[in-house]
Design an enzyme around this catalytic site. Structure first.
Site, PDB file in Angstrom:
ATOM      1  N   HIS A   1      -1.085  45.896 -20.011  1.00 18.12           N
ATOM      2  CA  HIS A   1      -0.794  46.694 -21.204  1.00 18.12           C
ATOM      3  C   HIS A   1       0.394  47.609 -20.931  1.00 18.12           C
ATOM      4  O   HIS A   1       0.459  48.264 -19.893  1.00 18.12           O
ATOM      5  CB  HIS A   1      -2.002  47.554 -21.588  1.00 18.12           C
ATOM      6  CG  HIS A   1      -3.107  46.767 -22.209  1.00 18.12           C
ATOM      7  ND1 HIS A   1      -4.404  47.234 -22.292  1.00 18.12           N
ATOM      8  CD2 HIS A   1      -3.129  45.534 -22.791  1.00 18.12           C
ATOM      9  CE1 HIS A   1      -5.166  46.330 -22.892  1.00 18.12           C
ATOM     10  NE2 HIS A   1      -4.410  45.301 -23.207  1.00 18.12           N
TER      11      HIS A   1
ATOM     12  N   ARG B   1      -4.759  36.386 -20.340  1.00 16.57           N
ATOM     13  CA  ARG B   1      -4.675  35.822 -21.684  1.00 16.57           C
ATOM     14  C   ARG B   1      -4.714  34.303 -21.535  1.00 16.57           C
ATOM     15  O   ARG B   1      -4.329  33.757 -20.493  1.00 16.57           O
ATOM     16  CB  ARG B   1      -3.380  36.240 -22.367  1.00 16.57           C
ATOM     17  CG  ARG B   1      -3.207  37.751 -22.538  1.00 16.57           C
ATOM     18  CD  ARG B   1      -1.855  38.066 -23.161  1.00 16.57           C
ATOM     19  NE  ARG B   1      -1.684  39.501 -23.395  1.00 16.57           N
ATOM     20  CZ  ARG B   1      -1.130  40.335 -22.538  1.00 16.57           C
ATOM     21  NH1 ARG B   1      -0.669  39.870 -21.370  1.00 16.57           N
ATOM     22  NH2 ARG B   1      -1.006  41.620 -22.818  1.00 16.57           N
TER      23      ARG B   1
ATOM     24  N   LYS C   1       3.236  39.355 -21.840  1.00 18.32           N
ATOM     25  CA  LYS C   1       4.002  39.645 -23.050  1.00 18.32           C
ATOM     26  C   LYS C   1       5.264  40.435 -22.717  1.00 18.32           C
ATOM     27  O   LYS C   1       5.249  41.320 -21.867  1.00 18.32           O
ATOM     28  CB  LYS C   1       3.139  40.454 -24.035  1.00 18.32           C
ATOM     29  CG  LYS C   1       2.058  39.629 -24.718  1.00 18.32           C
ATOM     30  CD  LYS C   1       1.369  40.469 -25.781  1.00 18.32           C
ATOM     31  CE  LYS C   1       0.353  39.641 -26.560  1.00 18.32           C
ATOM     32  NZ  LYS C   1      -0.311  40.444 -27.616  1.00 18.32           N
TER      33      LYS C   1
ATOM     34  N   ARG D   1     -11.481  38.108 -21.833  1.00 16.37           N
ATOM     35  CA  ARG D   1     -10.544  39.128 -21.330  1.00 16.37           C
ATOM     36  C   ARG D   1     -11.060  40.522 -21.670  1.00 16.37           C
ATOM     37  O   ARG D   1     -11.021  41.427 -20.833  1.00 16.37           O
ATOM     38  CB  ARG D   1      -9.167  38.880 -21.940  1.00 16.37           C
ATOM     39  CG  ARG D   1      -8.100  39.923 -21.611  1.00 16.37           C
ATOM     40  CD  ARG D   1      -6.759  39.419 -22.148  1.00 16.37           C
ATOM     41  NE  ARG D   1      -5.823  40.485 -22.433  1.00 16.37           N
ATOM     42  CZ  ARG D   1      -4.954  40.992 -21.561  1.00 16.37           C
ATOM     43  NH1 ARG D   1      -4.950  40.546 -20.311  1.00 16.37           N
ATOM     44  NH2 ARG D   1      -4.100  41.939 -21.911  1.00 16.37           N
TER      45      ARG D   1
ATOM     46  N   HIS E   1     -10.559  34.863 -25.837  1.00 13.36           N
ATOM     47  CA  HIS E   1      -9.971  36.198 -25.653  1.00 13.36           C
ATOM     48  C   HIS E   1     -11.049  37.250 -25.415  1.00 13.36           C
ATOM     49  O   HIS E   1     -10.789  38.276 -24.781  1.00 13.36           O
ATOM     50  CB  HIS E   1      -9.122  36.585 -26.869  1.00 13.36           C
ATOM     51  CG  HIS E   1      -8.149  37.682 -26.586  1.00 13.36           C
ATOM     52  ND1 HIS E   1      -7.073  37.544 -25.732  1.00 13.36           N
ATOM     53  CD2 HIS E   1      -8.098  38.970 -27.023  1.00 13.36           C
ATOM     54  CE1 HIS E   1      -6.404  38.681 -25.667  1.00 13.36           C
ATOM     55  NE2 HIS E   1      -6.996  39.565 -26.434  1.00 13.36           N
TER      56      HIS E   1
ATOM     57  N   TYR F   1     -11.159  50.413 -24.716  1.00 12.81           N
ATOM     58  CA  TYR F   1     -12.351  49.980 -23.993  1.00 12.81           C
ATOM     59  C   TYR F   1     -13.300  51.134 -23.697  1.00 12.81           C
ATOM     60  O   TYR F   1     -14.486  50.914 -23.473  1.00 12.81           O
ATOM     61  CB  TYR F   1     -11.949  49.249 -22.704  1.00 12.81           C
ATOM     62  CG  TYR F   1     -11.231  47.963 -23.007  1.00 12.81           C
ATOM     63  CD1 TYR F   1     -11.926  46.867 -23.513  1.00 12.81           C
ATOM     64  CD2 TYR F   1      -9.859  47.848 -22.855  1.00 12.81           C
ATOM     65  CE1 TYR F   1     -11.267  45.699 -23.824  1.00 12.81           C
ATOM     66  CE2 TYR F   1      -9.192  46.684 -23.167  1.00 12.81           C
ATOM     67  CZ  TYR F   1      -9.905  45.608 -23.656  1.00 12.81           C
ATOM     68  OH  TYR F   1      -9.254  44.453 -23.989  1.00 12.81           O
TER      69      TYR F   1
END
Length: 312
Positions: free
Chosen positions: A284, A165, A190, A261, A258, A293
């Site tokens: 994730h 990110r 995150k 990514r 982004h 994806y």
């Protein structure tokens, strides 16, 4: 945090401040997430002021019904909020009410019973591999200062080559990637989750070239990537440089930092990468997040089929 006028009685204001501090301290949510929850619950309290006929206190929200929350979401929708914004707003209110429930102050059953707004399915829009290579190329950067051009190339290469990110790339310490022996980055993403990300030689070379040209001392404990005046590089600068590249290379509006990514994940999957491994590389929390994806890859196959097959 910026001060705002809060439409609530002192007991509810104090409880809300405690909740926000717990989000940042105990749960270690990102500053942007805490800011969004602060804004959402502030709007909720403003709505309740009109809905209840006065500034609400804890007693006024002790037994909120699903109908009260549906009225709040309807008022936000009338002001133009989309499904994602409404879903996040409801999540913030639920979190706040559960916080109060754990302290025996309210009953959060009404918020729990309410279904979140249905979210539209949108697929990430990655760049093609040739376009991604053009974007991260050192020769293709548009900045006149050689060190700034090298910096931009290094940042964008980390986004595409490592799936970082933008906040993760700009959060790197000057001690990171200081030696060619470093082939793995330890990234804190995150929610404070840490993951290990392999560094491709091309990414290390891009950072090394930036280090060589950078006019500022890059000491340990300081930001690796610097702005023109030597301070930490602002994400808005990277966004702006990407917009210039987008225009120069005739790329779509979806070609953002982004999107690099997204391109990292999509291109790995397209070359046979394992979905679980890609999940770990992206950081994730849930495999379902990474599974979007697979939809991108399927969509691309269908697009090729429809444009190329003689019977399509």
């Amino acid at each position: 945090m910026q001060e705002f006028l809060i439409c609530a009685k002192p007991d509810l204001q104090a409880a809300r401040e405690s909740w926000l501090k717990a989000l940042a301290g105990e749960r270690r949510l990102s500053a942007l997430t805490v800011e969004a929850y602060e804004r959402d619950t502030r709007q909720f309290l403003q709505f309740l002021t009109g809905h209840c006929g006065g500034s609400p206190g804890i007693a006024d929200i002790a037994d909120l019904r699903p109908a009260d929350l549906r009225a709040f979401l309807a008022s936000r929708r009338q002001r133009g909020a989309g499904p994602r914004t409404l879903g996040r707003g409801l999540a913030g209110v639920r979190s706040f009410l559960r916080f109060l429930e754990r302290r025996g102050l309210v009953n959060a059953a009404g918020a729990t019973a309410l279904r979140a707004p249905k979210q539209p399915k949108s697929l990430p829009k990655p760049l093609t591999a040739p376009d991604a290579r053009r974007v991260v190329s050192a020769d293709g950067q548009l900045a006149e200062e050689p060190w700034i051009a090298a910096r931009n190339a290094a940042v964008l290469t980390l986004l595409y080559g490592c799936g970082l990110r933008i906040s993760e790339a700009l959060g790197l310490d000057s001690a990171d990637l200081a030696s060619a022996d470093e082939t793995v980055l330890r990234i804190t993403g995150k929610g404070g989750k840490t993951r290990l990300v392999p560094v491709l030689p091309v990414a290390f070379r891009a950072v090394a070239e930036y280090r060589r040209l950078c006019p500022y001392h890059l000491g340990a404990g300081e930001p690796l990537f610097r702005g023109a005046r030597g301070g930490a590089l602002n994400p808005a600068i990277v966004q702006r440089e990407m917009a210039k590249l987008r225009s120069a290379l005739n790329l779509p509006e979806t070609a953002t930092p982004h999107a690099l990514r997204h391109s990292f994940a999509t291109h790995l999957l397209g070359r046979g990468g394992d979905l679980r491994t890609i999940q770990e590389l992206l950081g994730h929390a849930s495999l379902s997040t990474t599974q979007i994806y697979t939809g991108v890859d399927t969509a691309r196959l269908l697009e090729i089929y429809e444009s190329a097959h003689p019977r399509a």
